[in-house]
Design an enzyme around this catalytic site. Structure first.
Site, PDB file in Angstrom:
ATOM      1  N   ARG A 178       9.031  -7.757 -12.745  1.00  0.00           N
ATOM      2  CA  ARG A 178      10.420  -7.941 -13.177  1.00  0.00           C
ATOM      3  C   ARG A 178      10.610  -9.398 -13.570  1.00  0.00           C
ATOM      4  NH1 ARG A 178      10.678  -3.340 -13.967  1.00  0.00           N
ATOM      5  NH2 ARG A 178      11.875  -1.742 -12.881  1.00  0.00           N
ATOM      6  N   HIS A 189       8.841  -5.311 -22.392  1.00  0.00           N
ATOM      7  CA  HIS A 189       9.004  -4.435 -21.219  1.00  0.00           C
ATOM      8  C   HIS A 189       8.421  -3.037 -21.484  1.00  0.00           C
ATOM      9  CE1 HIS A 189      11.593  -3.659 -17.406  1.00  0.00           C
ATOM     10  NE2 HIS A 189      10.552  -2.829 -17.446  1.00  0.00           N
TER      11      HIS A 189
END
Ligand code: NAP
Length: 309
Positions: free
Chosen positions: A224, A272
């Site tokens: 993350r 991502h």
């Protein structure tokens, strides 16, 4: 009763098709078109808007539509007492391990350097490498980190792993707990972050952590964005202490158009995508948890809200 999918990025038609085969008679609704809120007993959520889950009075189960659960704890608005599960998915594990190995081997094989030489039309052999001479640190040894660490060890790298609780992985030197972080990072040539993002790991890769890693090391973050303090990363790259980074996740996504990371010469980035939720791979375990919930049986992949993962 009915299930609600709370996610702006998913194809509801695909989920309905999968669930029709797996859970006959259960309606799948798509937030914000939820119909009668009282009828909803399970929510499948990815970055639900603030207050959305709390607005469902008969909710009995929240399923994170991802392996990470940090998105559920953003607002401190979870309905009390409602169990939370997450995905633990073979496809995402395979995708993530492939991504990590690609980043590690691309670095070791000097692919970016050779691409630059190719662009200049230069035949320029660089020093040979042996994976056994490279130390790779894997932060987080959960569903994803453990597999990546095992596979990297299988390729001959010297692998060090770090987690919250003690872990035992053949071929991997394991460390645990905050006090051992600097010791674990010290000799790493490459560090890959696959930690859960929690209050404890937010900003864990900061100037202090980078200073603990030996000069010239390389960072891979596919967990993350919140794990890395981007300003500290840029400073470590610009000072030459870190030699490069592969980044899949960012403090703010999509990455701002004016972020210096976009055209930083030492950064390779992806949007991502290192492990994507695929409906056909994940619908089965969500349907199984719905069935277990209605039968009062133990759920799969339960999240502990106190530790946030
Ligand atoms: P997981 O199974 O929950 O594993 C998390 C790991 O983090 C565990 O090893 C855990 O330690 C460790 N950890 C948590 N808090 C810690 C602390 N305070 N100190 C040290 N270690 C700590 O998670 P996962 O399914 O492997 O996912 C890993 C990460 O990948 C998550 O951040 C997830 O959001 C991210 N992810 C990214 C993508 C993408 O496309 N970029 C896709 C899927 C997942 P213990 O083993 O001791 O509990």
């Amino acid at each position: 009763m009915a299930i609600v999918l709370i996610s702006a990025s998913q194809d509801i038609a695909q989920w309905r098709e999968s669930f029709a085969a797996l859970l006959s008679g259960v309606e799948l609704r798509h937030w914000p078109d939820i119909g009668v809120a009282d009828e909803i007993d399970m929510a499948i959520a990815w970055k639900a808007p603030e207050g959305a889950l709390k607005s469902l009075p008969n909710l009995r189960l929240i399923c994170s539509l991802g392996q990470g659960t940090d998105h559920l704890f953003r607002f401190d608005d979870l309905p009390p007492g409602v169990p939370i599960t997450r995905l633990v998915d073979d496809s995402m594990r395979r995708q993530m391990t492939a991504y990590v190995i690609a980043a590690v081997t691309r670095r070791l094989c000097r692919m970016a350097d050779y691409a630059a030489y190719q662009a200049k039309g230069e035949w320029h052999p660089l020093a040979a490498y042996d994976p056994a001479a490279a130390v790779v640190g894997v932060l987080g040894l959960g569903a994803l980190g453990r597999d990546a660490a095992e596979k990297l060890a299988g390729l001959g790298f010297e692998v060090r792993g770090w987690s919250r609780n003690p872990a035992f992985i053949p071929g991997v030197e394991c460390f645990n707990g905050k006090r051992s972080l600097a010791e674990m990072l010290g000799p790493c040539d490459m560090v890959c972050c696959l930690l859960a993002l929690t209050s404890e790991t937010l900003g864990i890769l900061d100037a202090r952590a980078f200073a603990a890693i030996k000069p010239g090391a390389y960072l891979i973050n596919s967990a993350r964005g919140g794990h890395v303090v981007e300003a500290d990363l840029l400073a470590a790259l610009d000072s030459g202490h870190l030699d490069g980074a592969t980044l899949d996740v960012f403090e703010a996504e999509p990455l701002a158009a004016d972020s210096p990371l976009w055209d930083h010469p030492k950064v390779e980035l992806t949007p991502h995508i290192s492990a994507v939720t695929m409906v056909q791979s994940c619908a089965g375990q969500i349907a199984e948890n719905y069935r277990r919930m209605t039968a009062g049986q133990p759920l799969l992949h339960v999240v502990d809200p106190d530790r946030e993962y």
